[in-house]
Design an enzyme around this catalytic site. Structure first.
Site: not given
Length: 746
Positions: A423, A452, A470, A472, A474, A554, A612
């Site tokens: 992000c 991570r 991911q 992922d 946005h 979320k 997100h």
């Protein structure tokens, strides 16, 4: 001479099971086996059952001194506390049930359990906990005034958590008596409970029978859970021998205040509660696994031992659970991953999977699935750096809240980090040039590698890794576009989870946590928007208070797979904070009016709203879920083992290889088995490997440019197969792959 526990007990891969042992009435006890402690309730003449004994005695001897010290303090303080309760004024109260009925009671005397017995004997036997004015309350704790009362059984989610929390205390009692350890924390979890402890000895599976034997004894004794309010000063004295409890007391309990401890049998533990009435409510308890951990989850703290367990109020439920776990063990993605050569892990890069060719096919097919959906849904794929200056994460707020879980290092006297999320980088892309309301919504998608810094003890196959990708994305949009974009997210979710994979799924709205960025009013607005979107979606959802991300509320989505396991994968998060922190803006349609001329002097600059969004979530985790969901029997479009061509003899090798080449050129995953084993063995090997299709070819098939088709999912073709023209079969296979069909009948 003592025998190892494995002489009487066997490990099934999911739990310990006692072997069938012939017993005779006059058979002497095993040499060295300690006598089980009597509860005083056994029938006269009844002999204790054999208890499993490993290389260590059932109970440590002598018992730790802290046990008697705590019991002595507890008994003395309990006398004083009971006197205080006895002095409380008894007045009539009204207890209102969920159906609106009112029942009469007396303050400081009437308990929820007494109400349950009045309503129904079966209810009183089934109920595990109560709620008083919306707060969980011990069944045997006296009501203090008029209230609303709910009675919850094991099938209620909160009832289940209390039941497993109480079971953790039984486990803690077993651990103190067996190991003489220092207990730390023992919470309920989504499936069962755990207790972690400090000790020099390392827990092994050979310890499980002993722990279960002590727990079984505690359960038979129906040890009452006793609640006691204790001052901080007395707590520090009570737990002075346990530095971990002392740390928690000093950290969590303000000076001059009190909290509660609970006792069951010889165990006294620092605990908010509440608990079930007595240990006899637990009809079955089993140890399931053990692992290492760190105190308070911090790798800088002491290393601990963690023991997991499961329990039920019915023996039948335990039997069903064990059957379920046996099936789950067969489906374990780590086992299938090795068998099918999908992936492996290596000590030289812990927490990072090595994807072999077969596994890479599955992995890339999932990414390609999302890429096709992105194109249909107006997403634009971007590629962002793996390494950033830590200043980026200081701007985003991740550094303040997350830096301990990031990999960071020095580069030319500056601190850099491997990105743990995409992000902040997407915010830089949005802010790289001027944006107009005409550009919105902008949907960025990114499959970039993320890292991570998970603790080594937390790593678990593909479900908990350090390196992952991911799907992922946005979305940057206006406030007015939020409802439409949220609807698009739900539609995307439905298409992937239901239409492609056939999963069922549920949603929870997670709201503002204790540690958060921004203003409360902004959070309230965001939560209201998500609530409205969920209500309009038509799907059922639940509230999950206080579990939102630090930057915004979320929606967490859990899917349920073929064996009824639940998994957290997808997420939709609303974020007003990052656009503010990165000073993102766009030229709005709203005009700036010159007060002197009354004419348009420009446009109002506004902040975008950020969503997100991930559907698969971690591709690694989704691969694990799908491996276990399909038990290695991959659907055709996703399969690394789509077709194997088997020649009946050496003379058919050339034709078999030409069939393989034609299928390969059409984009299919195909192998040709020209090994020197028999035809039947080749076919059996292909069946064990779960190939979707087996094509057997010989002289007849070569003459007709055909193949003998055996379909894994069509029982009618397994014994002999069906001869079909290759020119007819090939287009159907390509269609199966392109359409990602659930059925592979052709």
């Amino acid at each position: 001479m003592q025998k190892d526990a494995s002489d009487e007990w066997r490990w099934t891969g999911a739990y310990w099971e006692k072997k069938a042992i012939a017993a005779s009435a006059g058979k002497p006890a095993k040499e060295g086996a300690p006598a089980a402690k009597s509860s005083g309730k056994e029938k006269k003449g009844k002999k204790d059952k054999d208890v499993p004994v490993g290389e260590h005695p059932l109970e440590i001897s002598p018992r730790p001194v802290y046990i008697d010290h705590r019991i002595t303090m507890f008994d003395a303080l309990k006398v004083k506390y009971d006197a205080l309760v006895a002095a409380k004024p008894r007045v009539p109260i009204t207890v209102t049930l969920p159906d609106g009925r009112d029942m009469n009671g007396t303050s400081w005397e009437t308990t929820p359990f007494e109400i349950a017995k009045t309503l129904s004997k079966s209810l009183a036997e089934r109920v595990v906990i109560s709620k008083v004015n919306g707060v969980l309350w011990d069944l045997t704790r006296a009501l203090e005034g008029s209230c609303k009362l709910e009675l919850l059984d094991f099938e209620h989610s909160e009832g289940k958590m209390v039941f497993w929390h109480s079971s953790a205390h039984v486990m803690g009692e077993s651990c103190e008596l067996h190991y003489g350890c220092d207990l730390c924390i023992g919470p309920p979890i989504e499936e069962g409970f755990y207790y972690e402890m400090a000790m020099e000895r390392t827990v092994t599976q050979a310890d499980y029978p002993a722990l279960e034997a002590i727990a079984s004894r505690s359960i038979k004794e129906k040890q009452v859970f006793e609640r006691l309010v204790v001052s901080k000063t007395d707590l520090l004295e009570m737990f002075k021998d346990n530095k971990y409890k002392v740390h928690i007391i000093n950290d969590k309990i303000p000076d001059g205040t009190s909290t509660t401890v609970y006792r069951c049998g010889p165990l006294i533990d620092l605990c908010y509660g509440p608990h079930i009435p007595d240990t006899g409510r637990i009809k079955a308890l089993a140890v399931t696994k053990n692992s290492s951990s760190y105190f308070l989850g911090d790798a800088k703290n002491d290393s601990l031992q963690r023991i997991y367990g499961i329990s039920f109020p019915d023996v039948k439920q335990m039997k069903e659970y064990k059957q379920f776990m046996e099936e789950a063990a067969k489906r374990d993605h780590r086992k299938i991953g090795v068998e099918q050569e999908l992936f492996f892990f290596h000590d030289l890069s812990p927490g990072s999977a090595f994807w072999q060719p077969n596994g890479a096919i599955v992995y890339n097919n999932l990414i390609e699935l999302q890429r096709e959906e992105y194109r249909k849904r107006g997403f634009q794929e971007v590629i962002t750096p793996n390494m950033y200056n830590a200043k980026l994460f200081q701007i985003s707020g991740h550094w303040q809240n997350y830096h301990e879980d990031m990999f960071h290092f020095d580069v030319e006297k500056e601190t850099f980090s491997l990105k743990p999320m995409n992000c902040p980088g997407h915010c830089l892309i949005f802010g790289h040039r001027d944006r107009s309301y005409r550009d919105l919504p902008i949907r960025f998608a990114d499959f970039g590698v993320l890292h991570r810094n998970e603790a080594s003890g937390a790593l678990s196959g593909l479900t908990r890794v350090r390196r992952f990708q991911q799907d992922d994305a946005h979305i940057f949009c206006t406030l007015e576009q939020l409802t439409t974009e949220m609807a698009g997210c739900f539609d995307f979710l439905k298409n992937i989870y239901e239409n492609v994979f056939g999963f069922t799924w549920s949603m929870k709205l997670s709201t503002r946590p204790e540690k958060f960025l921004g203003e409360v009013a902004t959070w309230d607005r965001a939560e209201a928007i998500l609530t409205d979107s969920l209500n309009k979606s038509g799907y059922k959802w639940e509230l999950n208070p206080g579990d939102g991300a630090f930057y915004g509320p979320k929606i967490d989505i859990k899917l349920t797979d073929a064996v009824r396991k639940n998994h957290q994968c997808a997420t939709i998060q609303l974020d007003f904070q990052l656009p503010e922190r990165f000073k993102l803006q766009y030229v709005s349609e709203e005009a700036v009016i010159d007060p002197e001329t009354g004419k348009r002097a420009g446009s109002v600059m506004k902040r975008p709203v950020m969503i997100h969004r991930a559907i698969l979530g971690s591709v690694e985790r989704m691969c694990a879920i799908l491996t276990e969901n399909y038990a290695g029997k991959w659907p055709f479009w996703l399969s690394p083992f789509q077709v194997v061509v088997i020649p009946v003899s050496v003379s058919a090798y050339k034709y078999a290889e030409s069939v393989r080449d034609e299928l390969h050129d059409a984009g299919l995953n195909v192998e040709c088995d020209t090994s020197d084993v028999t035809l039947n063995k080749k076919i059996r090997n292909a069946e064990i490997a779960h190939f979707n299709f087996i094509f057997v070819v010989g002289a007849e098939e070569e003459a007709n440019k055909a193949v003998n088709v055996r379909n894994r999912d069509d029982p009618n073709t397994k014994s002999k197969g069906e001869v079909r023209k290759l020119a007819d079969v090939l287009p159907k296979l390509v269609q199966l792959k392109e359409e990602r069909a659930k059925s592979q009948l052709i």
